[in-house]
Write a protein that holds these residues in place. Sequence first.
Motif, short mmCIF file in Angstrom:
data_model
loop_
_atom_site.label_atom_id
_atom_site.label_comp_id
_atom_site.label_asym_id
_atom_site.label_seq_id
_atom_site.Cartn_x
_atom_site.Cartn_y
_atom_site.Cartn_z
N GLY A 295 0.82 -1.23 0.00
CA GLY A 295 0.00 0.00 0.00
C GLY A 295 0.84 1.26 0.00
O GLY A 295 1.81 1.39 -0.74
N SER A 296 0.46 2.20 0.86
CA SER A 296 1.17 3.48 0.92
C SER A 296 2.64 3.28 1.28
O SER A 296 3.52 3.99 0.76
N SER A 297 2.90 2.33 2.16
CA SER A 297 4.29 2.09 2.56
C SER A 297 5.13 1.68 1.36
O SER A 297 6.32 2.01 1.27
N SER A 341 6.80 -0.25 7.01
CA SER A 341 5.44 -0.54 7.50
C SER A 341 5.07 0.43 8.61
O SER A 341 5.90 0.78 9.44
N SER A 343 2.25 -0.32 10.67
CA SER A 343 1.80 -1.19 11.77
C SER A 343 2.84 -2.22 12.19
O SER A 343 2.87 -2.66 13.33
N GLY A 344 3.64 -2.67 11.22
CA GLY A 344 4.56 -3.77 11.50
C GLY A 344 3.84 -5.09 11.67
O GLY A 344 4.42 -6.07 12.16
N LEU A 349 3.68 -8.79 4.55
CA LEU A 349 5.01 -8.30 4.86
C LEU A 349 5.76 -9.28 5.78
O LEU A 349 6.93 -9.61 5.55
N VAL A 392 -7.74 5.31 9.10
CA VAL A 392 -7.36 4.08 8.38
C VAL A 392 -6.39 4.39 7.22
O VAL A 392 -5.48 3.62 6.95
N ALA A 393 -6.57 5.52 6.57
CA ALA A 393 -5.65 5.87 5.48
C ALA A 393 -4.32 6.37 6.06
O ALA A 393 -4.31 7.20 6.98
N ALA A 394 -3.24 5.88 5.50
CA ALA A 394 -1.92 6.34 5.94
C ALA A 394 -1.71 7.79 5.49
O ALA A 394 -1.90 8.10 4.31
N GLN A 401 7.78 8.01 6.59
CA GLN A 401 8.55 6.96 5.90
C GLN A 401 9.42 7.58 4.80
O GLN A 401 10.57 7.18 4.62
N LEU A 468 -4.35 6.44 -4.58
CA LEU A 468 -4.76 5.48 -3.54
C LEU A 468 -5.59 6.18 -2.46
O LEU A 468 -6.64 5.68 -2.02
N LYS A 469 -5.14 7.38 -2.05
CA LYS A 469 -5.88 8.12 -1.02
C LYS A 469 -7.30 8.41 -1.49
O LYS A 469 -8.26 8.28 -0.75
N GLU A 472 -9.51 5.25 -1.49
CA GLU A 472 -9.86 4.81 -0.13
C GLU A 472 -10.89 5.71 0.53
O GLU A 472 -11.80 5.23 1.17
N LYS A 583 -7.21 -0.93 8.99
CA LYS A 583 -5.89 -0.32 8.93
C LYS A 583 -4.76 -1.33 8.92
O LYS A 583 -3.78 -1.16 8.21
N VAL A 585 -3.61 -4.87 8.02
CA VAL A 585 -4.08 -5.99 7.19
C VAL A 585 -3.35 -7.26 7.62
O VAL A 585 -2.31 -7.62 7.05
C1 F6R Z 1 -3.26 3.26 2.59
C2 F6R Z 1 -3.02 2.35 3.68
C3 F6R Z 1 -2.61 0.97 3.36
C4 F6R Z 1 -1.34 0.62 4.12
C5 F6R Z 1 -0.97 -0.85 3.88
C6 F6R Z 1 0.31 -1.24 4.59
O1 F6R Z 1 -3.69 4.50 3.04
O2 F6R Z 1 -3.13 2.71 4.81
O3 F6R Z 1 -2.43 0.81 1.99
O4 F6R Z 1 -0.31 1.47 3.69
O5 F6R Z 1 -2.02 -1.66 4.33
O6 F6R Z 1 0.19 -1.12 5.97
P1 F6R Z 1 1.46 -1.03 6.92
O7 F6R Z 1 2.19 0.19 6.55
O8 F6R Z 1 0.90 -1.02 8.29
O9 F6R Z 1 2.28 -2.27 6.64
#
Ligand code: F6R
Length: 588
Positions: A295-297, A341, A343-344, A349, A392-394, A401, A468-469, A472, A583, A585
Motif C-alpha cells: 500500500g502506501s508504505s 510498514s 503497523s509492523g 510483509l 485508516v488511510a496512511a 517513511q 490510492l488516497k 480509499e 488499517k 491488514v
Molecule cells: C493506505 C493504507 C494501506 C497501508 C498498507 C500497509 O492508506 O493505509 O495501503 O499502507 O495496508 O500497511 P502497513 O504500513 O501497516 O504495513
Amino acid sequence: MCGIIAGVSAEEIAPTLIEGLKRVEYRGYDSAGVATIHDGVIELRKDVGRVGDLERLQKVSEMQGEVGMAHTRWATHGGVTKENAHPHVSCHGEVAVIHNGIIENYLELKQRLAKKGHVFTSETDTEVIAHLLEEAYGQSKDPLEATLKAIKPLVGQYALVVMFRDHPGTLVGARNDAPLIIGVGKKELFLASDVLAFISRTDLAVFLENKEVAELTHRGYKVFNTRGAEVKKKVIQLAWELSDVSKLDYAHYTLKEIHEQPETVARAMVQRPESLAAFAEAIRDAGSVILTASGSSYHAALLLRSRLSKDAKIRCDAVLAGEFDEHEHFVDKDTVMVVFSQSGETADLLNAVKAGRRSGAKVLAVVNAAGSSLARESDGVLLLNCGPEVGVAATKSFTSQVMVGNLIADAVVGRDTVGDARKVAAQVSQALESEKAIRKVAEELSGRTDFYFIARGSRYAVAQEGALKLKELAYVHAEGMPASELKHGTLALIEKGTPVVVIAHSRDGFSNTISNAMELQARGAEIIGISDKEDPVFKHFIRVPQAADSVVPILEVIPLQLLAYFMATELKNDPDYPRNLAKSVTVR
Ligand code: F6R
C-alpha cells in the motif's frame, strides 16, 4: 484484521472493554460484540455496525461481570451479519471465543465436528474453535489444557481469547502469526491485539510469540508453550504518549493526522546516527538490496528506490510484499531487505520477512509501531516516531517513511540533502496552507467519478499515493500513472471534464509533463496542477513550497491527502473508517 480486547479485573470490566475496543476499531468495524461472565452464565451482546452503535442500542458498557471479552470484526469468512459477529459460543454455552486471523482448514474441521453433532450457527471459520474447545474442555475440564488441545489441529493464523463459563475468573489466549499482547495492570490484566486497547489503563505489556498460550486469572498471568511448559516472559514498558489518541478540535482523526505532519516529519528526522550508519553500511555492502512493503508504505519504498538508484547508484528492487514469492529466488545471505510498514503487522510483509530470513537475508525495518512483530523480528530498526495513526488511510506515517528513506539514502551517499528539521517543518506547514484552495477544488469536483494522477520519474510514486488516497477515502475510481505512459492507452479514457491531477516540479521534467498536460487538456481534461511553478494549462493550481529535491515529494503529497479528505467529506463518507477497509491488514 479484527480488534480484540479481553480482561480480568477486580471491577466491572465492560466499560474498560468498550473504551479499549473503540481504540482498536481501526482494525475492522463491520460488526462488534461483547461477552462477560456473570452469575454463572456467559452473557453475549453483538450486532452489525460500529462499537458506538452497539453501545447505543444494547448498552454493552452496562453488562455485569469482572471478566469479559470484546471484538470488532473485519469480515473474512461469512458476510457481515449478527450471527457472524464475534464472540462465538459453543453448543451448550460453556465456552466463548474471539479471534483475529484465518483458520485455513476450518471446512475440514467443521465437517468433522458436525458429524459429532456440533451445531453451527455462523458461517465463520472462528466458530470451529468454539466447538473444538467444547470437545477438549469436556475431557479435561481445565481451561489451559483444553485450549492447548483445541489449537493443535488449527492451520492458519490466529490471535484468540477464550472464556469458560465454569471458570469465571479465567481467560486463555493463544497466538500464531497474529499479534496478541498481555497488558499488566495493578488490579487488572488484559489480552489485546494492540497495546492501544489497554494503554489508558497500563503501560506494562508482555508480547506473546507464535504458539504461546497465556492464562490470565485474578492471581496473575502465566505463559506456556504448546507442550504446556511455562515460559518466562519479559515485561516491556510502553511509551505513555501512545495514549494520546484524541481528535482534539478536528472533525476527524485523518484531518488531525494530516495537520500533525510538520511535527511528525521533523520527529522522523531524529534518528540515532549509529542506527543510520548501520543501515547505510549494510546497504552499501549488500550483494543485492530489496525494498518491500504494501500500500502506501510501498509508495514510500519506491521513493527510496529512486534515491538509492539515482543518488547512490545502487541497483535495488522495490517489491510489493504480497508479490514477494516472485522474487524470493533472488534472495540469499548477501541480500539486505529494507521493509517499510506503519503497523509492523501486515501479514504479507511478515510472510516476506519470513521468506527472506529462510534464505539468510538481513532484514532492516522502517516501522512506526515499536512493539510490532516486524520490529521484533528485524536485525535493525528505524522508528518513524509519528505516534499512533488512527485514521485508516496512511497520512503522517507515509511522510515520515519518506523522510526516513531520505535519511537512509543520505547516509549511504554521505550527504545531507534534507537540512534543518525546523526548516522542513516550516515547509510542511506552508504546504498545509493549501487547505482552503483544495477544499474548493474538492467541492467543485466531488461529482466526478474518474480521476487520473500523472507525474514523471520518482514522482510517479506520489501520483500513485494520491490516487490510492482518493480511492480509499472518496470511493471514486482513481489511477496514478507515469505521464509518459498516457499516449500508450489511457488517453482513450479522457473526456470533457475528466479531472487529471498533474504533479510537476520545475527542476524535474517540468516541460515534458506540461506537454502531457496540454495533450490532456486538448481532449477535454480539467487539469489540477500540483507544482512549484504556475502554468496556463492548470485550471486549478496548488502551489508547492520551495524545498530541497528530497523533501519535495512530502510537500506534494500533502495537498493530495487533503483532496482525498475533502472529497470524502463532500460525499458524506467517513474518512476515518472507509468502507470495506481495515488499517492493519493481518490476513494474506
Ligand atoms: C493506505 C493504507 C494501506 C497501508 C498498507 C500497509 O492508506 O493505509 O495501503 O499502507 O495496508 O500497511 P502497513 O504500513 O501497516 O504495513
